[in-house]
Scaffold this motif. Structure first.
Motif, PDB file in Angstrom:
ATOM      1  N   UNK A 118       0.973  -1.179  -0.116  1.00 23.05           N
ATOM      2  CA  UNK A 118      -0.177   0.023   0.033  1.00 23.05           C
ATOM      3  C   UNK A 118       0.833   1.251  -0.004  1.00 23.05           C
ATOM      4  N   UNK A 119       0.510   2.475  -0.876  1.00 18.49           N
ATOM      5  CA  UNK A 119       1.222   3.595  -1.078  1.00 18.49           C
ATOM      6  C   UNK A 119       0.329   4.614  -0.837  1.00 18.49           C
ATOM      7  N   UNK A 120       1.065   5.640  -0.404  1.00 18.94           N
ATOM      8  CA  UNK A 120       0.382   7.235  -0.588  1.00 18.94           C
ATOM      9  C   UNK A 120       1.104   7.581  -1.847  1.00 18.94           C
ATOM     10  N   UNK A 121       0.398   8.025  -2.713  1.00 12.79           N
ATOM     11  CA  UNK A 121       0.636   8.479  -3.998  1.00 12.79           C
ATOM     12  C   UNK A 121       0.348   9.936  -4.158  1.00 12.79           C
ATOM     13  N   UNK A 122       1.118  10.889  -4.746  1.00 14.13           N
ATOM     14  CA  UNK A 122       0.922  12.268  -4.977  1.00 14.13           C
ATOM     15  C   UNK A 122       1.192  12.633  -6.226  1.00 14.13           C
ATOM     16  N   UNK A 123       0.284  13.546  -6.843  1.00 12.53           N
ATOM     17  CA  UNK A 123       0.567  13.916  -8.285  1.00 12.53           C
ATOM     18  C   UNK A 123       0.575  15.665  -7.972  1.00 12.53           C
ATOM     19  N   UNK A 124       1.634  16.095  -8.609  1.00 13.93           N
ATOM     20  CA  UNK A 124       1.864  17.546  -8.368  1.00 13.93           C
ATOM     21  C   UNK A 124       1.873  18.331  -9.708  1.00 13.93           C
TER      22      UNK A 124
END
Length: 392
Positions: A287-293
């Protein structure tokens, strides 16, 4: 390959439409259903009873209104067949399942489920109905495959309103994430190929929705809010934080430039990063925390929970996250071109019948596109004259 090959000019769409109607026919067994589908595919500006009747050359809309109201057939049976049709035409091992809701603006108060509530379509609180939908998307196209009307508490607990709108006795109040859990679980049980389940923060923030998918070993990329509470056990004590705080501590070089796929104005370019969340998972999964900038707005960062096999790459998660737009395009096309939001029926079964029939028409159009793409992908281009000269 000729231009007509990849454009699909030579496709016999009338024969294809007749074939789809024949496949759907056991669900309704009424000729007026075929007329309705022809009507929503027509040039009629409004897909209302009178206009569809006029398009079909009928003097009155009685038959079409009866199809949505007085007749006896199962909208769920039709929806099941639409889903099978989409699975056959668009199904692919790398396909994704997308969940979202959409609003239907109403002026009165008698249509089932209508009340003042937030509508993402309008971006504010409006007098409307809200439906929770599922769409399927693959390299061959995308289409809506399930739907259910959200029944607010004011309706669910008012017996008189339920009776007037013919709400089935077994339909109780359910939150939108609860509706999505039941919907997605049923679709996955049917075996439709699905690499990822995608949804916005309404569903991504729901622990029960995420846990249902994890127990099924189903990969997902679900949006969450920047202030979503995250709790970790560090050195035998709980630490509480949120996605925005975790990501703000990262160095700029931790971000990786990746495309989220093609958009209306070309490739959608962002910077991406993921952080492993050391919570208990099914064997072989992470499980990951994914972020898009955003490259255009330095303050615009989107956050996701991602759950997938441990070997899944960041590029694969970014690609999956970028496919959530497909259901928005399904809504846009179904409303603008096919009259998804032109429903005149006030009853529970009338709403679900209208949605299912429009979804059938949309599935046909998606199937036509898929057939063109499959044929084009299966043909190899002949070498151009200039290339042949160079090779010689």
């Amino acid at each position: 390959m000729a231009v007509s090959d990849w454009v699909g000019t030579g496709l016999d769409w009338r024969h294809a439409l007749a074939g789809m109607k024949q496949f759907l026919a056991p669900a309704f067994k009424r000729a007026s259903a075929s007329t309705f589908i022809d009507g929503v595919l027509s040039r009629a500006e409004r897909k209302t009873g009178w206009m569809l009747a006029e398009e079909a050359g009928l003097d009155r809309p009685y038959r079409l209104q009866s199809l949505l109201g007085r007749s006896s057939w199962s909208a769920d049976a039709l929806c099941d067949r639409v889903r099978r049709y989409v699975a056959d035409t668009l199904g692919d091992a790398d396909g994704v399942l997308v969940v979202d809701e959409t609003g239907f603006m109403k002026k009165g108060e008698h249509s089932v489920g209508v009340t003042r509530q937030y509508s993402g379509t309008a971006g504010r609180v409006e007098n409307c109905q809200v439906g929770v939908f599922a769409a399927y998307a693959s390299r061959f196209g995308h289409a809506l495959i399930d739907r259910r009307l959200y029944l607010p508490k004011g309706w669910a607990e008012n017996q008189a309103r339920r009776v007037n709108a013919c709400v089935p006795e077994d339909v109780a109040f359910a939150t939108k994430p609860a509706m999505a859990r039941e919907m997605v679980s049923r679709i996955l049980d049917e075996g439709i190929p699905c690499a990822f389940v995608l949804a916005d923060a309404v569903y991504g923030s729901d622990y029960k929705f995420r846990r249902m998918l994890e127990k099924r070993r189903q990969a997902y990329v679900l949006a969450i809010r920047s202030n979503h509470v995250l709790r970790f056990l560090e050195e035998w004590k709980f630490v509480e934080t949120n996605p925005a705080t975790l990501v703000s501590d990262l160095e700029r070089q931790a971000w990786q430039p990746l495309s989220a796929g093609e958009g209306a104005k070309g490739p959608r370019l962002y910077d991406w990063v993921r952080l492993p969340l050391n919570w208990e998972t099914e064997e072989g999964f992470t499980r990951w925390l994914l972020a898009r900038w955003s490259l255009r707005d330095p303050d615009a960062i989107a956050y996701y929970f991602a759950y997938a096999p441990a070997e899944t790459t960041l590029a694969e998660l970014a690609a999956a996250a970028g496919l959530r737009w497909t259901i928005e395009e399904c809504f846009l096309r179904a409303k603008d071109d096919l009259g998804l939001d032109h429903c005149e029926a006030r009853s529970w079964h009338g709403w679900h019948r209208h949605m299912s029939l429009v979804m059938a028409a949309a599935a046909f159009l998606a199937g036509i596109t898929a057939r063109q793409r499959r044929e084009a992908f299966g043909k190899h281009n002949e070498r151009s004259p200039s290339a042949q000269v160079a090779a010689a």
